[in-house]
Design an enzyme around this catalytic site. Sequence first.
Site, short mmCIF file in Angstrom:
data_model
loop_
_atom_site.label_atom_id
_atom_site.label_comp_id
_atom_site.label_asym_id
_atom_site.label_seq_id
_atom_site.Cartn_x
_atom_site.Cartn_y
_atom_site.Cartn_z
N LYS A 1 -63.92 -13.53 3.46
CA LYS A 1 -65.13 -12.93 2.86
C LYS A 1 -65.90 -13.94 1.99
O LYS A 1 -67.11 -14.12 2.17
CB LYS A 1 -64.76 -11.70 2.01
CG LYS A 1 -64.00 -10.63 2.79
CD LYS A 1 -63.58 -9.47 1.90
CE LYS A 1 -62.58 -9.83 0.81
NZ LYS A 1 -61.27 -10.30 1.30
N SER B 1 -62.83 -4.25 -0.99
CA SER B 1 -63.36 -2.89 -0.78
C SER B 1 -62.57 -2.13 0.28
O SER B 1 -63.07 -1.86 1.37
CB SER B 1 -64.86 -2.89 -0.47
OG SER B 1 -65.32 -3.99 0.25
N1 LIG Z 1 -64.19 -17.69 10.94
C1 LIG Z 1 -63.79 -17.79 9.69
N2 LIG Z 1 -64.46 -17.14 8.71
C2 LIG Z 1 -64.04 -17.23 7.43
N3 LIG Z 1 -62.99 -17.94 7.00
C3 LIG Z 1 -62.28 -18.63 7.94
C4 LIG Z 1 -62.65 -18.58 9.30
N4 LIG Z 1 -61.77 -19.33 9.98
C5 LIG Z 1 -60.92 -19.83 9.08
N5 LIG Z 1 -61.21 -19.42 7.83
C6 LIG Z 1 -60.47 -19.79 6.61
O1 LIG Z 1 -59.87 -18.64 6.03
C7 LIG Z 1 -59.80 -18.75 4.61
C8 LIG Z 1 -60.47 -17.54 3.99
O2 LIG Z 1 -60.38 -17.57 2.59
P1 LIG Z 1 -61.38 -16.78 1.62
O3 LIG Z 1 -61.09 -17.20 0.22
O4 LIG Z 1 -62.78 -16.91 2.10
O5 LIG Z 1 -60.90 -15.27 1.86
P2 LIG Z 1 -61.32 -13.94 1.07
O6 LIG Z 1 -61.50 -12.88 2.12
O7 LIG Z 1 -62.46 -14.20 0.14
O8 LIG Z 1 -59.98 -13.60 0.27
P3 LIG Z 1 -59.79 -12.81 -1.12
O9 LIG Z 1 -59.94 -11.34 -0.83
O10 LIG Z 1 -58.39 -13.14 -1.52
O11 LIG Z 1 -60.82 -13.32 -2.10
C9 LIG Z 1 -60.48 -20.06 4.24
O12 LIG Z 1 -59.49 -21.04 4.07
C10 LIG Z 1 -61.34 -20.34 5.48
O13 LIG Z 1 -61.60 -21.72 5.68
#
Ligand SMILES: Nc1ncnc2c1ncn2[C@@H]1O[C@H](COP(=O)(O)OP(=O)(O)OP(=O)(O)O)[C@@H](O)[C@H]1O
Length: 199
Positions: free
Chosen positions: A16, A84
């Site tokens: 996200k 969410s």
């Molecule tokens: N298609 C993609 N879209 C998004 N992230 C990706 C994708 N492919 C690989 N990733 C990797 O997945 C990880 C996602 O981490 P991120 O911190 O964005 O997750 P998050 O959903 O914000 O988690 P949290 O809820 O813990 O904050 C990153 O290391 C990112 O580089």
Amino acid sequence: MKGFTLWFTGLPSSGKSTLARRVEEILLERGMHVEVLDGDEVRENLSKGLGFSKEDRDTNIRRIGFVAKLLSRNGAVAITAAISPYRGVRDEMRKAIGRFVEVYVECPIDVLKERDVKGLYKKALAGEIKHFTGVDDPYEAPLKPEVVIKSDQESVEESVAKIVGTLEVLGYVPRSGGAEFSATEEETIKRRLKDLGYI
Ligand SMILES: Nc1ncnc2c1ncn2[C@@H]1O[C@H](COP(=O)(O)OP(=O)(O)OP(=O)(O)O)[C@@H](O)[C@H]1O
Ligand SMILES: [Mg+2]
């Protein structure tokens, strides 16, 4: 330009924040006013003191949604990047905000445990933290999200192209000079939005 809310939802480490920041860059380049409301930052200020019960999580989301609504109705783009986990309150925000685009960032739990960007799955699996979404707290996937990202199968740039493409098809974002996504992808996006009744 009219504002809207781009609402990311998905399990921890699904992608996200990564996608929110990248989409933010692109929309800024296209001359839009953008604010990202990231779950972590919101819990540090707007929602400080709230916990992880269903009630507190819903309160957190209603606060994020309230700010997103204010931004959206003043011509800005609000991008929210919080887990969410509950469908009911997400749908409530969709109704309240109106111009609302939901992005479900999907990823198999095994891949997420492997990624574990913040090391929290490890802690949750070891029982060191409780109420961790995906381990011992529920996650309700959206039933009709405008966009579904499979973050274990797509590159960040492919996912971003799908999201920006959807915003363009909806007419929420002006198209750029260069082609961000191919004609086939545009057809796929249009078909999905039509099937769901969004266009
Ligand atoms: N298609 C993609 N879209 C998004 N992230 C990706 C994708 N492919 C690989 N990733 C990797 O997945 C990880 C996602 O981490 P991120 O911190 O964005 O997750 P998050 O959903 O914000 O988690 P949290 O809820 O813990 O904050 C990153 O290391 C990112 O580089
Ligand atoms: Mg994040």
